[in-house]
Write an enzyme that holds these catalytic residues in place. Structure first.
Site, mmCIF file in Angstrom:
data_model
loop_
_atom_site.group_PDB
_atom_site.id
_atom_site.type_symbol
_atom_site.label_atom_id
_atom_site.label_comp_id
_atom_site.label_asym_id
_atom_site.label_seq_id
_atom_site.Cartn_x
_atom_site.Cartn_y
_atom_site.Cartn_z
ATOM 1 N N PRO A 10 7.409 1.795 6.428
ATOM 2 C CA PRO A 10 7.467 1.432 7.842
ATOM 3 C C PRO A 10 8.455 0.324 8.150
ATOM 4 C CG PRO A 10 5.218 1.141 6.619
ATOM 5 C CD PRO A 10 6.324 1.733 5.699
ATOM 6 N N ASN A 11 9.032 0.530 9.284
ATOM 7 C CA ASN A 11 9.697 -0.618 9.912
ATOM 8 C C ASN A 11 10.891 -0.911 9.192
ATOM 9 O OD1 ASN A 11 7.943 -1.011 12.069
ATOM 10 N ND2 ASN A 11 6.485 -1.916 10.460
ATOM 11 N N ARG A 18 16.377 -6.976 13.841
ATOM 12 C CA ARG A 18 15.452 -8.173 14.038
ATOM 13 C C ARG A 18 15.184 -9.137 12.894
ATOM 14 N NH1 ARG A 18 11.668 -4.385 17.227
ATOM 15 N NH2 ARG A 18 13.237 -3.103 17.785
ATOM 16 N N TYR A 23 15.007 -10.883 6.539
ATOM 17 C CA TYR A 23 15.250 -9.681 5.907
ATOM 18 C C TYR A 23 16.861 -9.453 6.130
ATOM 19 C CZ TYR A 23 10.599 -8.319 6.452
ATOM 20 O OH TYR A 23 9.093 -8.651 6.444
ATOM 21 N N ASN A 74 9.848 0.881 -1.655
ATOM 22 C CA ASN A 74 9.772 -0.222 -0.814
ATOM 23 C C ASN A 74 8.868 0.128 0.091
ATOM 24 O OD1 ASN A 74 9.601 -2.454 0.853
ATOM 25 N ND2 ASN A 74 11.795 -2.877 1.063
ATOM 26 N N ALA A 77 4.683 -2.841 4.445
ATOM 27 C CA ALA A 77 3.444 -3.466 4.650
ATOM 28 C C ALA A 77 2.470 -2.498 3.807
ATOM 29 C CB ALA A 77 3.026 -3.571 6.164
ATOM 30 N N HIS A 80 0.611 -3.434 0.615
ATOM 31 C CA HIS A 80 -0.387 -4.577 0.700
ATOM 32 C C HIS A 80 -1.937 -3.793 1.004
ATOM 33 C CE1 HIS A 80 2.991 -7.005 0.454
ATOM 34 N NE2 HIS A 80 3.211 -6.760 1.805
ATOM 35 N N ASP A 87 -2.350 6.000 -5.514
ATOM 36 C CA ASP A 87 -2.980 7.450 -6.191
ATOM 37 C C ASP A 87 -1.897 8.181 -6.228
ATOM 38 O OD1 ASP A 87 -5.349 6.118 -6.623
ATOM 39 O OD2 ASP A 87 -6.252 7.200 -4.751
ATOM 40 N N GLU A 98 8.638 -1.013 -7.943
ATOM 41 C CA GLU A 98 8.380 -1.678 -6.680
ATOM 42 C C GLU A 98 9.426 -2.755 -6.323
ATOM 43 O OE1 GLU A 98 4.449 -3.661 -6.419
ATOM 44 O OE2 GLU A 98 5.106 -4.820 -4.873
ATOM 45 N N HIS A 100 11.152 -5.140 -2.946
ATOM 46 C CA HIS A 100 11.120 -5.798 -1.735
ATOM 47 C C HIS A 100 12.291 -6.696 -1.278
ATOM 48 C CE1 HIS A 100 6.803 -4.763 -1.197
ATOM 49 N NE2 HIS A 100 6.552 -5.224 -2.578
ATOM 50 N N LEU A 101 12.550 -6.660 -0.318
ATOM 51 C CA LEU A 101 13.821 -7.686 0.171
ATOM 52 C C LEU A 101 13.486 -8.882 0.110
ATOM 53 C CD1 LEU A 101 14.598 -5.429 3.312
ATOM 54 C CD2 LEU A 101 16.014 -5.723 1.707
ATOM 55 N N SER A 102 12.495 -9.249 0.683
ATOM 56 C CA SER A 102 11.816 -10.840 0.597
ATOM 57 C C SER A 102 10.893 -11.077 -0.649
ATOM 58 C CB SER A 102 11.061 -10.897 1.963
ATOM 59 O OG SER A 102 9.649 -10.178 1.953
ATOM 60 N N ARG A 107 5.649 -15.845 0.756
ATOM 61 C CA ARG A 107 5.293 -15.782 2.233
ATOM 62 C C ARG A 107 3.799 -15.883 2.248
ATOM 63 N NH1 ARG A 107 8.303 -10.641 4.207
ATOM 64 N NH2 ARG A 107 7.755 -11.452 6.367
ATOM 65 N N ARG A 111 0.602 -10.955 1.769
ATOM 66 C CA ARG A 111 1.644 -10.420 1.163
ATOM 67 C C ARG A 111 1.524 -10.465 -0.468
ATOM 68 N NH1 ARG A 111 4.793 -8.666 5.680
ATOM 69 N NH2 ARG A 111 4.885 -10.170 7.285
HETATM 70 O O1 CA2 Z 1 10.414 -7.600 1.718
HETATM 71 C C1 CA2 Z 1 10.177 -6.687 1.911
HETATM 72 O O2 CA2 Z 1 11.110 -5.595 1.652
HETATM 73 C C2 CA2 Z 1 8.850 -5.792 2.711
HETATM 74 O O3 CA2 Z 1 8.559 -4.808 2.000
HETATM 75 C C3 CA2 Z 1 9.375 -5.929 4.115
HETATM 76 C C4 CA2 Z 1 8.087 -5.352 4.907
HETATM 77 C C5 CA2 Z 1 6.706 -6.239 4.402
HETATM 78 O O4 CA2 Z 1 5.846 -5.950 5.234
HETATM 79 C C6 CA2 Z 1 6.642 -6.456 3.211
HETATM 80 O O5 CA2 Z 1 5.618 -7.296 3.063
HETATM 81 C C7 CA2 Z 1 7.740 -7.075 2.349
HETATM 82 C C8 CA2 Z 1 8.484 -5.284 6.622
HETATM 83 C C9 CA2 Z 1 9.566 -4.522 6.813
HETATM 84 C C10 CA2 Z 1 9.824 -4.696 8.251
HETATM 85 O O6 CA2 Z 1 11.286 -4.691 8.446
HETATM 86 C C11 CA2 Z 1 11.447 -5.282 9.529
HETATM 87 C C12 CA2 Z 1 12.911 -5.512 9.661
HETATM 88 C C13 CA2 Z 1 13.480 -5.920 10.958
HETATM 89 C C14 CA2 Z 1 12.787 -6.077 11.864
HETATM 90 C C15 CA2 Z 1 11.577 -5.986 11.952
HETATM 91 C C16 CA2 Z 1 10.849 -5.712 10.750
#
Ligand code: CA2
Length: 147
Positions: A10-11, A18, A23, A74, A77, A80, A87, A98, A100-102, A107, A111
């Site tokens: 998601p997202n 943004r 990110y 990836n 959210a 978490h 499963d 697994e 993640h970008l960040s 954080r 997370r």
């Molecule tokens: O760091 C990552 O790749 C995450 O999986 C990104 C998720 C976050 O909930 C994880 O804790 C770490 C969030 C992705 C949301 O991406 C956005 C990108 C641009 C603007 C808003 C959200």
């Protein structure tokens, strides 16, 4: 030819639009294009999917069995929160990295918890968009080593 599936949760479709301080400026389309270049170099077939829906991600994981040799996930959210995704990964018995970008561990506390980690081969986080080709190389090596 070996095939791997990169699944994005998601997202992640909002990347590059943004929160660039967290990110980066790279869009998901840019990431996919770079992954396709890397897949060619590694002689890998590549699936690349994004969904904002937990059930769709689970369906994609189920459908991956017998088609792909490994998963890179990836889960956003859902990482978490989602026992259902954990499963699903366990049920298909495919190696899963697994991603993640960040650096999720640098954080917020919420997370730091990952359900995916319990069923993952390994975790790559904190390298931004570069984490995708890193994860592909790691999966490629794993699949070569395990036949
Ligand atoms: O760091 C990552 O790749 C995450 O999986 C990104 C998720 C976050 O909930 C994880 O804790 C770490 C969030 C992705 C949301 O991406 C956005 C990108 C641009 C603007 C808003 C959200």
């Amino acid at each position: 030819m070996t095939a791997i599936l990169i699944l994005n949760g998601p997202n992640l479709n909002l990347l590059g639009t943004r929160q660039p301080e967290v990110y980066g400026h790279t869009t998901l389309a840019d990431i996919e294009a770079n992954c396709r270049i890397h897949a060619k170099a590694l002689k890998l077939d590549l699936g690349f999917v994004q969904s904002n829906h937990e059930g769709t991600l689970i369906d994609e994981i189920h459908a991956a069995k017998g088609v792909y040799g490994g998963l890179i996930l990836n889960a956003g959210a859902y990482t978490h929160t989602s026992i259902a995704l954990m499963d699903a990964i366990a049920s298909v018995e495919l190696p899963c990295i697994e991603l993640h970008l960040s650096n999720v561990h640098a954080r917020e506390e919420f997370r730091h918890k990952s359900y995916i980690a319990k069923v993952a081969l390994g975790i790559i986080c904190g390298f931004g968009a570069q984490g995708y080709p890193l994860a592909m190389s790691a999966m490629h090596q794993h699949l070569q080593a395990t036949g």
